[in-house]
Write a protein that holds these residues in place. Structure first.
Motif, PDB file in Angstrom:
ATOM      1  N   PHE A  46       0.914  -1.231   0.235  1.00  0.00           N
ATOM      2  CA  PHE A  46       0.050   0.048   0.010  1.00  0.00           C
ATOM      3  C   PHE A  46       0.725   1.464  -0.091  1.00  0.00           C
ATOM      4  O   PHE A  46       0.566   2.287  -0.724  1.00  0.00           O
ATOM      5  N   HIS A  47       1.958   1.215   0.722  1.00  0.00           N
ATOM      6  CA  HIS A  47       2.842   2.359   0.829  1.00  0.00           C
ATOM      7  C   HIS A  47       3.405   2.726  -0.432  1.00  0.00           C
ATOM      8  O   HIS A  47       4.007   3.824  -0.700  1.00  0.00           O
ATOM      9  N   GLN A  48       3.431   1.858  -1.410  1.00  0.00           N
ATOM     10  CA  GLN A  48       4.063   2.083  -2.694  1.00  0.00           C
ATOM     11  C   GLN A  48       3.096   2.783  -3.612  1.00  0.00           C
ATOM     12  O   GLN A  48       3.537   3.345  -4.570  1.00  0.00           O
ATOM     13  N   PHE A  49       1.859   2.753  -3.256  1.00  0.00           N
ATOM     14  CA  PHE A  49       0.865   3.403  -4.035  1.00  0.00           C
ATOM     15  C   PHE A  49       0.404   4.800  -3.312  1.00  0.00           C
ATOM     16  O   PHE A  49       0.051   5.545  -4.172  1.00  0.00           O
ATOM     17  N   ASN A  50       0.151   4.829  -2.189  1.00  0.00           N
ATOM     18  CA  ASN A  50      -0.164   5.943  -1.602  1.00  0.00           C
ATOM     19  C   ASN A  50       0.747   7.236  -1.351  1.00  0.00           C
ATOM     20  O   ASN A  50       0.286   8.349  -0.988  1.00  0.00           O
ATOM     21  N   ASN A  51       1.975   6.805  -1.608  1.00  0.00           N
ATOM     22  CA  ASN A  51       3.018   7.853  -1.657  1.00  0.00           C
ATOM     23  C   ASN A  51       3.683   8.051  -3.105  1.00  0.00           C
ATOM     24  O   ASN A  51       4.132   6.957  -3.661  1.00  0.00           O
ATOM     25  N   LEU A  52       3.252   9.294  -3.776  1.00  0.00           N
ATOM     26  CA  LEU A  52       3.470   9.238  -5.095  1.00  0.00           C
ATOM     27  C   LEU A  52       4.977   9.434  -5.531  1.00  0.00           C
ATOM     28  O   LEU A  52       5.276   9.107  -6.674  1.00  0.00           O
ATOM     29  N   GLN A  53       5.705   9.726  -4.554  1.00  0.00           N
ATOM     30  CA  GLN A  53       7.263   9.756  -5.051  1.00  0.00           C
ATOM     31  C   GLN A  53       7.732   8.281  -5.035  1.00  0.00           C
ATOM     32  O   GLN A  53       8.395   7.963  -6.131  1.00  0.00           O
ATOM     33  N   ASN A  54       7.198   7.253  -4.312  1.00  0.00           N
ATOM     34  CA  ASN A  54       7.257   5.802  -4.591  1.00  0.00           C
ATOM     35  C   ASN A  54       6.450   5.380  -5.908  1.00  0.00           C
ATOM     36  O   ASN A  54       7.165   4.470  -6.563  1.00  0.00           O
ATOM     37  N   PHE A  55       5.376   5.969  -5.985  1.00  0.00           N
ATOM     38  CA  PHE A  55       4.603   5.180  -7.099  1.00  0.00           C
ATOM     39  C   PHE A  55       5.235   5.722  -8.479  1.00  0.00           C
ATOM     40  O   PHE A  55       5.379   4.757  -9.359  1.00  0.00           O
ATOM     41  N   LYS A  66      12.861   8.851 -20.303  1.00  0.00           N
ATOM     42  CA  LYS A  66      13.937   9.294 -19.599  1.00  0.00           C
ATOM     43  C   LYS A  66      14.015  10.795 -19.614  1.00  0.00           C
ATOM     44  O   LYS A  66      14.736  11.561 -19.026  1.00  0.00           O
ATOM     45  N   THR A  67      12.970  11.357 -20.574  1.00  0.00           N
ATOM     46  CA  THR A  67      12.650  12.784 -20.412  1.00  0.00           C
ATOM     47  C   THR A  67      11.655  13.344 -19.653  1.00  0.00           C
ATOM     48  O   THR A  67      11.549  14.495 -19.767  1.00  0.00           O
ATOM     49  N   ILE A  68      11.023  12.362 -19.106  1.00  0.00           N
ATOM     50  CA  ILE A  68       9.768  13.024 -18.387  1.00  0.00           C
ATOM     51  C   ILE A  68      10.507  13.861 -17.074  1.00  0.00           C
ATOM     52  O   ILE A  68      11.148  13.437 -16.497  1.00  0.00           O
ATOM     53  N   ASP A  69       9.711  14.887 -16.760  1.00  0.00           N
ATOM     54  CA  ASP A  69       9.880  15.916 -15.594  1.00  0.00           C
ATOM     55  C   ASP A  69       8.903  15.752 -14.683  1.00  0.00           C
ATOM     56  O   ASP A  69       7.519  16.072 -14.935  1.00  0.00           O
ATOM     57  N   ILE A  70       8.904  15.619 -13.622  1.00  0.00           N
ATOM     58  CA  ILE A  70       7.775  15.352 -12.530  1.00  0.00           C
ATOM     59  C   ILE A  70       7.944  16.204 -11.651  1.00  0.00           C
ATOM     60  O   ILE A  70       9.066  16.225 -10.839  1.00  0.00           O
ATOM     61  N   ASP A  71       6.972  16.850 -11.060  1.00  0.00           N
ATOM     62  CA  ASP A  71       7.069  17.967  -9.812  1.00  0.00           C
ATOM     63  C   ASP A  71       5.864  17.022  -8.733  1.00  0.00           C
ATOM     64  O   ASP A  71       4.880  16.646  -9.130  1.00  0.00           O
ATOM     65  N   TYR A  72       6.228  17.377  -7.456  1.00  0.00           N
ATOM     66  CA  TYR A  72       5.392  16.598  -6.549  1.00  0.00           C
ATOM     67  C   TYR A  72       4.857  17.971  -5.491  1.00  0.00           C
ATOM     68  O   TYR A  72       5.765  18.712  -5.281  1.00  0.00           O
ATOM     69  N   TYR A  73       3.754  17.751  -5.150  1.00  0.00           N
ATOM     70  CA  TYR A  73       3.203  18.520  -4.240  1.00  0.00           C
ATOM     71  C   TYR A  73       2.680  18.053  -2.912  1.00  0.00           C
ATOM     72  O   TYR A  73       2.288  16.949  -2.812  1.00  0.00           O
ATOM     73  N   THR A  74       2.680  18.735  -1.911  1.00  0.00           N
ATOM     74  CA  THR A  74       2.417  18.367  -0.658  1.00  0.00           C
ATOM     75  C   THR A  74       0.998  18.366  -0.341  1.00  0.00           C
ATOM     76  O   THR A  74       0.063  19.196  -1.040  1.00  0.00           O
ATOM     77  N   PRO A  75       0.520  17.620   0.572  1.00  0.00           N
ATOM     78  CA  PRO A  75       1.138  16.313   1.005  1.00  0.00           C
ATOM     79  C   PRO A  75       1.749  15.276  -0.100  1.00  0.00           C
ATOM     80  O   PRO A  75       0.876  14.890  -0.815  1.00  0.00           O
ATOM     81  N   TYR A  76       2.747  14.961   0.483  1.00  0.00           N
ATOM     82  CA  TYR A  76       3.404  13.728  -0.580  1.00  0.00           C
ATOM     83  C   TYR A  76       2.763  12.478  -0.450  1.00  0.00           C
ATOM     84  O   TYR A  76       3.202  11.518  -1.384  1.00  0.00           O
ATOM     85  N   GLU A  77       1.950  12.291   0.577  1.00  0.00           N
ATOM     86  CA  GLU A  77       1.393  10.765   0.741  1.00  0.00           C
ATOM     87  C   GLU A  77      -0.102  11.021   1.082  1.00  0.00           C
ATOM     88  O   GLU A  77      -0.483  11.899   1.826  1.00  0.00           O
ATOM     89  N   GLY A  78      -0.633  10.264   0.543  1.00  0.00           N
ATOM     90  CA  GLY A  78      -2.176  10.042   0.981  1.00  0.00           C
ATOM     91  C   GLY A  78      -3.058  10.960   0.232  1.00  0.00           C
ATOM     92  O   GLY A  78      -2.694  11.590  -0.903  1.00  0.00           O
ATOM     93  N   ASN A  79      -4.348  11.284   0.794  1.00  0.00           N
ATOM     94  CA  ASN A  79      -5.416  12.126   0.366  1.00  0.00           C
ATOM     95  C   ASN A  79      -4.875  13.432  -0.023  1.00  0.00           C
ATOM     96  O   ASN A  79      -4.607  13.933   0.903  1.00  0.00           O
TER      97      ASN A  79
END
Length: 346
Positions: A46-55, A66-79
């Motif tokens: 489950f932790h590999q799915f609800n944490n988008l950095q892991n996902f 190899k060219t994709i650029d990803i930005d993460y937004y808080t909260p980094y995990e869960g709803n």
């Protein structure tokens, strides 16, 4: 002129026939489900799915480019967690959100692709099959498409299924390394001699010769570990959960020599192509080992190695290389935390 009129009429008729067939015979959106099982407990899966950095580290949709650029937004995990991505080479972009979370049971995603204002809805349920096995069920609902675009629905499910199949291979590799590391840390007993059966490994690293005077050898190990780690993570794009602890392989009794030759590498799950001739793969066959965990100055490992060799001689066992597995990364000026493994055989 008459020829162009005939061609125009044919084109109009074909376009009309296509539109009518799409309207009456192809759904404007598509719903389907997919099931998979993985041999790991539900809390780790489950932790590999609800944490988008892991996902994004194992999902093939993100790892295949190899060219994709990803930005993460808080909260980094869960709803409420979210990411946005841009892939200039494939001319795609989008946003992904977690809209609902029931820990270890359910997640609901929304995926907005390109300029489509309607999201793909992906609901995932997690069911424990046993203490060490989890079933994952995807429920997918695609956005409504215009009549002219509905032909895409013919291959949507196949494309999604292919992506999940490749993602599951990546996920198993990530979880395998993570669980192995967790188990190893939990069972450590320092300065106790034990017997262990080691499975086969594939290690990517470099061959080195270095001076054994004072602290020169350890400084050389620290420097070359950084080379290998940077190559694996930066050049090959591997994440920490995708590989094992660094391993140094050398002759069991060369700690007495003025110069030491060793192989230092990082275990990977499979062979991959690379162009740097300074690195090479080494296969480690399954072996029975006498092992000791050691923590302290690097020079202090010699006493533990001597104990392993003495044990092998006492048991009338022949022995091969000594493997130094760094449980914590080697850092100059700091103590080491390692497992010493002496391969033995009759």
């Amino acid at each position: 002129m008459r020829f162009f009129k005939i061609v125009s009429v044919i084109i109009v008729l074909l376009a009309g026939a296509y539109s009518l067939s799409m309207y009456y015979f192809v759904d404007e959106s598509k719903s389907f489900q997919l099931e998979k099982e993985v041999d790991y407990p539900i809390d780790k899966v489950f932790h590999q799915f609800n944490n988008l950095q892991n996902f994004t580290r194992w999902n093939n949709f993100f790892t295949s480019s190899k060219t994709i650029d990803i930005d993460y937004y808080t909260p980094y995990e869960g709803n409420g967690s979210a990411i946005s991505y841009v892939d200039p080479k494939n001319d795609t972009d989008g946003e992904m959100f977690i809209r609902y979370e029931n820990p270890n049971k359910t997640l609901k995603y929304q995926l907005f692709e390109d300029r489509n204002e309607n999201p793909t809805l992906v609901n995932i349920k997690f069911k424990p099959v046993s203490a060490e096995k989890t079933k994952i069920i995807w429920y997918v609902h695609t956005p409504k498409l215009s009549v002219l675009s509905r032909v895409q629905n013919f291959w949507t499910e196949d494309r999604f299924t292919e992506n999940i199949d490749k993602s599951m291979v990546n996920l198993k590799n990530v979880l395998g390394n993570k669980v192995e590391k967790d188990k190893q840390m939990a069972t450590i007993k320092y300065d106790s001699l034990m017997v262990e059966n080691e499975e086969a490994k594939l290690v990517l690293g470099i061959n080195v010769s270095a001076s054994n005077k004072k602290d020169a050898l350890y400084r050389n190990i620290v420097m070359n570990y950084s080379k290998v780690y940077n190559y694996v993570t930066m050049d090959l794009g591997k994440k920490d959960d995708e590989f094992g602890y660094p391993i140094l392989i050398t002759d069991a009794d060369n700690y007495k020599d003025n110069e030491v030759s060793y192989f230092l590498g990082i275990p990977l799950s499979k062979k991959i192509g690379f162009s740097d001739n300074n690195f090479n793969f080494r296969s480690i066959s399954p072996t029975q080992n006498y092992i000791m965990y050691y923590k302290g100055p690097y020079s202090g490992r010699i006493k533990a190695i001597q104990q392993l060799i003495q044990k092998a001689k006492k048991d009338e066992m022949r022995f091969g290389d000594i493997r130094q597995t760094f449980i914590e990364r080697p850092i100059e000026g700091q103590e080491v935390n390692m497992k010493l493994s002496l391969s033995v055989f009759k």
